[in-house]
Scaffold this motif. Sequence first.
Motif, PDB file in Angstrom:
ATOM      1  N   ASN A   1     -13.024  29.988 -32.621  1.00 50.26           N
ATOM      2  CA  ASN A   1     -13.302  31.032 -33.625  1.00 50.26           C
ATOM      3  C   ASN A   1     -13.623  32.378 -32.985  1.00 50.26           C
ATOM      4  O   ASN A   1     -13.894  33.351 -33.692  1.00 50.26           O
ATOM      5  CB  ASN A   1     -14.484  30.594 -34.520  1.00 50.26           C
ATOM      6  CG  ASN A   1     -14.105  29.465 -35.448  1.00 50.26           C
ATOM      7  OD1 ASN A   1     -12.939  29.292 -35.792  1.00 50.26           O
ATOM      8  ND2 ASN A   1     -15.097  28.665 -35.846  1.00 50.26           N
TER       9      ASN A   1
ATOM     10  N   TYR B   1     -29.739  17.572 -26.693  1.00 52.31           N
ATOM     11  CA  TYR B   1     -29.237  16.501 -27.575  1.00 52.31           C
ATOM     12  C   TYR B   1     -30.011  15.202 -27.377  1.00 52.31           C
ATOM     13  O   TYR B   1     -30.035  14.344 -28.261  1.00 52.31           O
ATOM     14  CB  TYR B   1     -27.746  16.249 -27.306  1.00 52.31           C
ATOM     15  CG  TYR B   1     -27.465  15.625 -25.965  1.00 52.31           C
ATOM     16  CD1 TYR B   1     -27.383  14.246 -25.818  1.00 52.31           C
ATOM     17  CD2 TYR B   1     -27.308  16.413 -24.824  1.00 52.31           C
ATOM     18  CE1 TYR B   1     -27.155  13.667 -24.586  1.00 52.31           C
ATOM     19  CE2 TYR B   1     -27.078  15.853 -23.599  1.00 52.31           C
ATOM     20  CZ  TYR B   1     -27.000  14.483 -23.483  1.00 52.31           C
ATOM     21  OH  TYR B   1     -26.778  13.920 -22.245  1.00 52.31           O
TER      22      TYR B   1
ATOM     23  N   LYS C   1     -15.222  24.454 -31.423  1.00 52.47           N
ATOM     24  CA  LYS C   1     -14.917  25.226 -32.636  1.00 52.47           C
ATOM     25  C   LYS C   1     -15.387  26.668 -32.499  1.00 52.47           C
ATOM     26  O   LYS C   1     -14.681  27.600 -32.915  1.00 52.47           O
ATOM     27  CB  LYS C   1     -15.582  24.565 -33.849  1.00 52.47           C
ATOM     28  CG  LYS C   1     -14.963  23.231 -34.251  1.00 52.47           C
ATOM     29  CD  LYS C   1     -15.736  22.594 -35.397  1.00 52.47           C
ATOM     30  CE  LYS C   1     -15.176  21.242 -35.779  1.00 52.47           C
ATOM     31  NZ  LYS C   1     -15.974  20.590 -36.858  1.00 52.47           N
ATOM     32  N   ALA C   2     -16.550  26.855 -31.933  1.00 49.17           N
ATOM     33  CA  ALA C   2     -17.072  28.210 -31.751  1.00 49.17           C
ATOM     34  C   ALA C   2     -16.159  29.006 -30.814  1.00 49.17           C
ATOM     35  O   ALA C   2     -15.881  30.187 -31.053  1.00 49.17           O
ATOM     36  CB  ALA C   2     -18.495  28.160 -31.201  1.00 49.17           C
TER      37      ALA C   2
ATOM     38  N   ALA D   1     -18.026  19.051 -30.041  1.00 41.60           N
ATOM     39  CA  ALA D   1     -17.024  19.557 -30.980  1.00 41.60           C
ATOM     40  C   ALA D   1     -17.416  20.934 -31.516  1.00 41.60           C
ATOM     41  O   ALA D   1     -16.565  21.824 -31.651  1.00 41.60           O
ATOM     42  CB  ALA D   1     -16.849  18.569 -32.132  1.00 41.60           C
ATOM     43  N   ASP D   2     -18.691  21.135 -31.794  1.00 44.78           N
ATOM     44  CA  ASP D   2     -19.156  22.427 -32.297  1.00 44.78           C
ATOM     45  C   ASP D   2     -18.928  23.535 -31.266  1.00 44.78           C
ATOM     46  O   ASP D   2     -18.579  24.666 -31.621  1.00 44.78           O
ATOM     47  CB  ASP D   2     -20.637  22.352 -32.661  1.00 44.78           C
ATOM     48  CG  ASP D   2     -20.904  21.457 -33.866  1.00 44.78           C
ATOM     49  OD1 ASP D   2     -19.954  21.166 -34.609  1.00 44.78           O
ATOM     50  OD2 ASP D   2     -22.067  21.050 -34.038  1.00 44.78           O
ATOM     51  N   ASN D   3     -19.142  23.207 -29.991  1.00 47.56           N
ATOM     52  CA  ASN D   3     -18.887  24.187 -28.925  1.00 47.56           C
ATOM     53  C   ASN D   3     -17.424  24.618 -28.915  1.00 47.56           C
ATOM     54  O   ASN D   3     -17.103  25.810 -28.777  1.00 47.56           O
ATOM     55  CB  ASN D   3     -19.246  23.592 -27.563  1.00 47.56           C
ATOM     56  CG  ASN D   3     -20.735  23.619 -27.266  1.00 47.56           C
ATOM     57  OD1 ASN D   3     -21.511  24.252 -27.974  1.00 47.56           O
ATOM     58  ND2 ASN D   3     -21.123  22.937 -26.210  1.00 47.56           N
TER      59      ASN D   3
ATOM     60  N   PRO E   1     -14.808  13.851 -34.703  1.00 45.41           N
ATOM     61  CA  PRO E   1     -15.150  15.268 -34.534  1.00 45.41           C
ATOM     62  C   PRO E   1     -14.231  16.007 -33.560  1.00 45.41           C
ATOM     63  O   PRO E   1     -13.992  17.210 -33.728  1.00 45.41           O
ATOM     64  CB  PRO E   1     -16.587  15.220 -34.011  1.00 45.41           C
ATOM     65  CG  PRO E   1     -17.140  13.952 -34.580  1.00 45.41           C
ATOM     66  CD  PRO E   1     -15.993  12.982 -34.528  1.00 45.41           C
TER      67      PRO E   1
ATOM     68  N   ARG F   1     -25.041  12.684 -31.393  1.00 41.90           N
ATOM     69  CA  ARG F   1     -25.384  14.104 -31.434  1.00 41.90           C
ATOM     70  C   ARG F   1     -24.601  14.893 -30.380  1.00 41.90           C
ATOM     71  O   ARG F   1     -24.088  15.985 -30.636  1.00 41.90           O
ATOM     72  CB  ARG F   1     -26.893  14.246 -31.200  1.00 41.90           C
ATOM     73  CG  ARG F   1     -27.509  15.563 -31.618  1.00 41.90           C
ATOM     74  CD  ARG F   1     -29.024  15.518 -31.417  1.00 41.90           C
ATOM     75  NE  ARG F   1     -29.649  14.482 -32.230  1.00 41.90           N
ATOM     76  CZ  ARG F   1     -30.362  13.474 -31.755  1.00 41.90           C
ATOM     77  NH1 ARG F   1     -30.578  13.335 -30.458  1.00 41.90           N
ATOM     78  NH2 ARG F   1     -30.900  12.584 -32.574  1.00 41.90           N
TER      79      ARG F   1
ATOM     80  N   GLN G   1     -20.953  15.427 -31.481  1.00 37.60           N
ATOM     81  CA  GLN G   1     -20.819  16.465 -32.502  1.00 37.60           C
ATOM     82  C   GLN G   1     -21.045  17.857 -31.913  1.00 37.60           C
ATOM     83  O   GLN G   1     -20.320  18.807 -32.243  1.00 37.60           O
ATOM     84  CB  GLN G   1     -21.805  16.215 -33.641  1.00 37.60           C
ATOM     85  CG  GLN G   1     -21.652  17.193 -34.796  1.00 37.60           C
ATOM     86  CD  GLN G   1     -20.266  17.174 -35.407  1.00 37.60           C
ATOM     87  OE1 GLN G   1     -19.807  16.132 -35.866  1.00 37.60           O
ATOM     88  NE2 GLN G   1     -19.579  18.313 -35.418  1.00 37.60           N
ATOM     89  N   MET G   2     -22.028  17.984 -31.020  1.00 34.31           N
ATOM     90  CA  MET G   2     -22.310  19.293 -30.418  1.00 34.31           C
ATOM     91  C   MET G   2     -21.190  19.733 -29.488  1.00 34.31           C
ATOM     92  O   MET G   2     -20.893  20.927 -29.377  1.00 34.31           O
ATOM     93  CB  MET G   2     -23.647  19.238 -29.685  1.00 34.31           C
ATOM     94  CG  MET G   2     -24.837  19.050 -30.627  1.00 34.31           C
ATOM     95  SD  MET G   2     -26.406  18.715 -29.782  1.00 34.31           S
ATOM     96  CE  MET G   2     -26.825  20.368 -29.208  1.00 34.31           C
TER      97      MET G   2
END
Length: 318
Positions: free
Chosen positions: A310, A97, A306-307, A302-304, A20, A296, A299-300
């Motif tokens: 973006n 998480y 990406k946000a 990585a999501d932070n 991730p 978890r 992944q979270m």
Amino acid sequence: MKIVLLDGYTLNPGDLNWAPLQEIGDFTVYDRVKPDEIVEKAKEADILLTNKSKLTAEILEQLPKVKYIGVTATGYNIVDTEAARKRNIPVTNVSEYSSRAVAQHTFSLILHFTNDVARLNESVRQKQWAKSPDFCYSFSPLTELSGKTLGLIGFGSIAKEVAKIAHAFGMRVIAHRRSEKPATGFEFVEILPLETAFRESDVVSLHCPLTEETKGIINAERLGWMKPTSYLINTGRGPLIVDQDLADALNQGVIAGAGLDVLSVEPPSLDNPLPEAKNCVITPHVAWLAFEARRRLLQMTADNIKAFLNGTPINVVN
């Protein structure tokens, strides 16, 4: 995009896939770094990730390339968030998480005291059952949780998961928190003043954040409010407890026992009084460590990132 994780071993000792984070950019992970190595290891980082490695204002001044800091945990006091804000560096954390994992560990500590499984198992291994004149025995009366009172100090996501388990056991659940209103879906939880919660609980479990107001919330006076038959559980933050006060309370029989997953300094100093205190059970900050929770968290994290990339950052704490 250069991503550097300063202390990745506890998050992933080898049983998770770094994909991730590797998918986002040029990813470098160190198992752990010493404080005087941080600047050298992180000097090329655009995105800097840390769990327990402290990022002070002095260190951040020496890392001009850093555009984002991600904490791979819920607590973020290891980062000077104000210094980061002045440089327009967002700092993010990851929350919720591990709520179910920590709640599970909370009850593993509670059940240690009510069911005495480890000591009974060891006695069987030592052939005491084989030599017993009776078909069963125990070293002290075992305790049924149904009908007992669990007091939660703080009522965030972890405390709510603990409350669900306690309710399933048939326990009365009370809590102290800043808001006096019961949370939706938790009408079975009574919100009470702090002293009342301490005095009425058979088990007090700490789930409040560490702030200037809550630091040392467990001290000699409040331990004195508790029943001599009651237990203290801490899977929250170590500095919520005044170590010597709790050790004294345990050794003097003010309370019956304590189950701790966190201490004020980690790893603990050799002179910490709690590992030697009477009926004090300590695990090495592992409540969050379940495989599923760590996956978890990865992944979270990585999501932070990406946000942020973006242009819609999430979970920003500064």
